[in-house]
Design a protein around this motif. Sequence first.
Motif, PDB file in Angstrom:
ATOM      1  N   VAL A 227       0.849  -1.201   0.000  1.00 26.55           N
ATOM      2  CA  VAL A 227       0.000   0.000   0.000  1.00 26.55           C
ATOM      3  C   VAL A 227       0.880   1.244   0.000  1.00 26.55           C
ATOM      4  O   VAL A 227       1.753   1.395   0.859  1.00 26.55           O
ATOM      5  N   VAL A 228       0.627   2.128  -0.971  1.00 24.73           N
ATOM      6  CA  VAL A 228       1.467   3.319  -1.148  1.00 24.73           C
ATOM      7  C   VAL A 228       0.581   4.568  -1.162  1.00 24.73           C
ATOM      8  O   VAL A 228      -0.036   4.878  -2.190  1.00 24.73           O
ATOM      9  N   PRO A 229       0.462   5.302  -0.036  1.00 22.03           N
ATOM     10  CA  PRO A 229      -0.291   6.555  -0.059  1.00 22.03           C
ATOM     11  C   PRO A 229       0.474   7.625  -0.845  1.00 22.03           C
ATOM     12  O   PRO A 229       1.696   7.735  -0.727  1.00 22.03           O
ATOM     13  N   CYS A 230      -0.251   8.409  -1.655  1.00 24.98           N
ATOM     14  CA  CYS A 230       0.385   9.405  -2.527  1.00 24.98           C
ATOM     15  C   CYS A 230      -0.336  10.739  -2.424  1.00 24.98           C
ATOM     16  O   CYS A 230      -1.570  10.786  -2.418  1.00 24.98           O
ATOM     17  N   TYR A 231       0.444  11.798  -2.385  1.00 25.85           N
ATOM     18  CA  TYR A 231      -0.119  13.151  -2.466  1.00 25.85           C
ATOM     19  C   TYR A 231       0.830  14.019  -3.282  1.00 25.85           C
ATOM     20  O   TYR A 231       1.946  14.307  -2.855  1.00 25.85           O
ATOM     21  N   ASN A 232       0.394  14.389  -4.486  1.00 27.26           N
ATOM     22  CA  ASN A 232       1.198  15.206  -5.402  1.00 27.26           C
ATOM     23  C   ASN A 232       2.574  14.580  -5.640  1.00 27.26           C
ATOM     24  O   ASN A 232       3.611  15.215  -5.432  1.00 27.26           O
ATOM     25  N   GLU A 233       2.583  13.330  -6.083  1.00 30.37           N
ATOM     26  CA  GLU A 233       3.827  12.582  -6.262  1.00 30.37           C
ATOM     27  C   GLU A 233       4.130  12.273  -7.730  1.00 30.37           C
ATOM     28  O   GLU A 233       4.793  11.288  -8.032  1.00 30.37           O
ATOM     29  N   GLU A 234       3.644  13.086  -8.654  1.00 30.18           N
ATOM     30  CA  GLU A 234       3.829  12.775 -10.069  1.00 30.18           C
ATOM     31  C   GLU A 234       5.306  12.690 -10.471  1.00 30.18           C
ATOM     32  O   GLU A 234       5.660  11.949 -11.389  1.00 30.18           O
ATOM     33  N   ASP A 235       6.181  13.437  -9.802  1.00 28.79           N
ATOM     34  CA  ASP A 235       7.600  13.444 -10.173  1.00 28.79           C
ATOM     35  C   ASP A 235       8.291  12.119  -9.885  1.00 28.79           C
ATOM     36  O   ASP A 235       9.257  11.758 -10.564  1.00 28.79           O
ATOM     37  N   VAL A 236       7.810  11.403  -8.882  1.00 28.85           N
ATOM     38  CA  VAL A 236       8.506  10.187  -8.446  1.00 28.85           C
ATOM     39  C   VAL A 236       7.751   8.903  -8.784  1.00 28.85           C
ATOM     40  O   VAL A 236       8.305   7.809  -8.681  1.00 28.85           O
ATOM     41  N   LEU A 237       6.522   9.024  -9.228  1.00 24.63           N
ATOM     42  CA  LEU A 237       5.665   7.838  -9.365  1.00 24.63           C
ATOM     43  C   LEU A 237       6.204   6.807 -10.346  1.00 24.63           C
ATOM     44  O   LEU A 237       6.152   5.606 -10.074  1.00 24.63           O
ATOM     45  N   GLN A 238       6.693   7.231 -11.494  1.00 26.47           N
ATOM     46  CA  GLN A 238       7.160   6.266 -12.480  1.00 26.47           C
ATOM     47  C   GLN A 238       8.299   5.418 -11.934  1.00 26.47           C
ATOM     48  O   GLN A 238       8.347   4.199 -12.134  1.00 26.47           O
ATOM     49  N   GLU A 239       9.216   6.050 -11.221  1.00 28.25           N
ATOM     50  CA  GLU A 239      10.311   5.300 -10.599  1.00 28.25           C
ATOM     51  C   GLU A 239       9.772   4.361  -9.522  1.00 28.25           C
ATOM     52  O   GLU A 239      10.240   3.235  -9.362  1.00 28.25           O
ATOM     53  N   THR A 240       8.758   4.821  -8.795  1.00 27.19           N
ATOM     54  CA  THR A 240       8.142   3.977  -7.767  1.00 27.19           C
ATOM     55  C   THR A 240       7.468   2.766  -8.390  1.00 27.19           C
ATOM     56  O   THR A 240       7.584   1.642  -7.882  1.00 27.19           O
ATOM     57  N   PHE A 241       6.734   2.982  -9.495  1.00 20.64           N
ATOM     58  CA  PHE A 241       6.126   1.856 -10.216  1.00 20.64           C
ATOM     59  C   PHE A 241       7.182   0.806 -10.554  1.00 20.64           C
ATOM     60  O   PHE A 241       7.008  -0.390 -10.296  1.00 20.64           O
ATOM     61  N   ASN A 242       8.266   1.271 -11.167  1.00 19.19           N
ATOM     62  CA  ASN A 242       9.290   0.354 -11.667  1.00 19.19           C
ATOM     63  C   ASN A 242       9.956  -0.436 -10.543  1.00 19.19           C
ATOM     64  O   ASN A 242      10.129  -1.654 -10.630  1.00 19.19           O
ATOM     65  N   GLN A 243      10.344   0.268  -9.485  1.00 16.48           N
ATOM     66  CA  GLN A 243      11.074  -0.396  -8.407  1.00 16.48           C
ATOM     67  C   GLN A 243      10.199  -1.382  -7.635  1.00 16.48           C
ATOM     68  O   GLN A 243      10.622  -2.503  -7.339  1.00 16.48           O
ATOM     69  N   LEU A 244       8.972  -0.980  -7.316  1.00 16.21           N
ATOM     70  CA  LEU A 244       8.102  -1.864  -6.551  1.00 16.21           C
ATOM     71  C   LEU A 244       7.657  -3.062  -7.378  1.00 16.21           C
ATOM     72  O   LEU A 244       7.564  -4.186  -6.869  1.00 16.21           O
ATOM     73  N   GLN A 245       7.396  -2.852  -8.655  1.00 12.49           N
ATOM     74  CA  GLN A 245       7.024  -3.973  -9.508  1.00 12.49           C
ATOM     75  C   GLN A 245       8.185  -4.960  -9.633  1.00 12.49           C
ATOM     76  O   GLN A 245       7.998  -6.170  -9.559  1.00 12.49           O
ATOM     77  N   GLY A 246       9.397  -4.428  -9.811  1.00 10.12           N
ATOM     78  CA  GLY A 246      10.561  -5.301  -9.899  1.00 10.12           C
ATOM     79  C   GLY A 246      10.740  -6.136  -8.650  1.00 10.12           C
ATOM     80  O   GLY A 246      11.021  -7.343  -8.720  1.00 10.12           O
ATOM     81  N   LEU A 247      10.554  -5.500  -7.487  1.00  9.83           N
ATOM     82  CA  LEU A 247      10.671  -6.233  -6.220  1.00  9.83           C
ATOM     83  C   LEU A 247       9.582  -7.296  -6.108  1.00  9.83           C
ATOM     84  O   LEU A 247       9.855  -8.439  -5.710  1.00  9.83           O
ATOM     85  N   LEU A 248       8.356  -6.949  -6.458  1.00  6.71           N
ATOM     86  CA  LEU A 248       7.247  -7.886  -6.342  1.00  6.71           C
ATOM     87  C   LEU A 248       7.463  -9.111  -7.226  1.00  6.71           C
ATOM     88  O   LEU A 248       7.220 -10.252  -6.806  1.00  6.71           O
TER      89      LEU A 248
END
Length: 346
Positions: free
Chosen positions: A9-30
């Motif tokens: 679970v990842v709460p987000c507030y105005n995180e457009e600058d970092v989201l793509q990197e977050t998608f990639n890293q968390l998906q890779g880990l999963l």
Amino acid sequence: MIDPVLTIVVPCYNEEDVLQETFNQLQGLLIELMDEGLVSRQSKILFVDDGSKDRTWELIYKEGLRNEYVRGLKLSRNVGHQNALLAGLFTAKEHSDCVVSIDADLQDDIRVIREFVMKFLAGYEIVYGVRKGRDTDTLFKRSTAQGFYKIMKKLGVDLVYNHADFRLMSKRAVDELERFNEVNLFLRGIVPLLGFRSDVVYYDRLERQAGVTKYPLKKMIGFAFDGITSFSISPIRFVLITGFVSFFMSLVFGGYFLALKFFGHTATGWTSLITSIWLIGGLQLIAIGLIGEYIGKIYKETKQRPKYIVDIDSFNLPHPRNHLLNQTLMDDGFSLDFRKVSETNK
């Protein structure tokens, strides 16, 4: 034990600058955890948009269409980090065996999530991510944070030192957490109250991947004050003790000045008079304000308003078919109706 279903679970507030990197890293880990057989192939990453004003929800929405592991939860308005986190936990638990909460900025080391899962498989219901140190913080932030933990400990609040909201909880633990109906939920203090078997995993705090912090000084002060007043009535007792001390001191000084007058050594002093008036007046205002803070919390609790309202929930929807996916990704208008997606997958 069969491979548990994990939801991050990842709460987000105005995180457009970092989201793509977050998608990639968390998906890779999963995917790594799935390939190692530690978690089920049904595991997911749930991003909770806490009423963002930028493109955060748009990015989550589109990533959820192209990525089978990503889901989104859009709240109707900004309700704050703690309530957004609760929304994600309570939504995810229905289809999960365990849930990990982590902030979108990736300052918490995602590599230790593997250790979280290993602890869960070993029988622990709650696993806390704990920072090894605060070397990367400024002197002010480090000293205030340490002071906050010390104050909370003296007030009798059971906090895990240097732990934020990076933790794993079992479905049973989240179920019990949902039974806490109070509006003013301070998760760092409530989770230890659950009493389930728990352990800690230590990690080094990382630098923010992109964007700026969403917790400025004003929010940190408010968060700390909410934590103190939500868990302890010691501040009220401190005000009461201060009142008694002030009362007895006034009796002592009153007797002293009466003695001076009796022996003919009366001394008048404008400065001492004004100082005492301002001192007592200030103490009274502080006391009234502190009592008002507690009354305000009681007022909020009696209204029993919902902690959050979900606008769009894609976590509980089937994954859309490819033709809808392709059509939507090509649509700059961003207008896919979730009800149509749901009906198409029936």
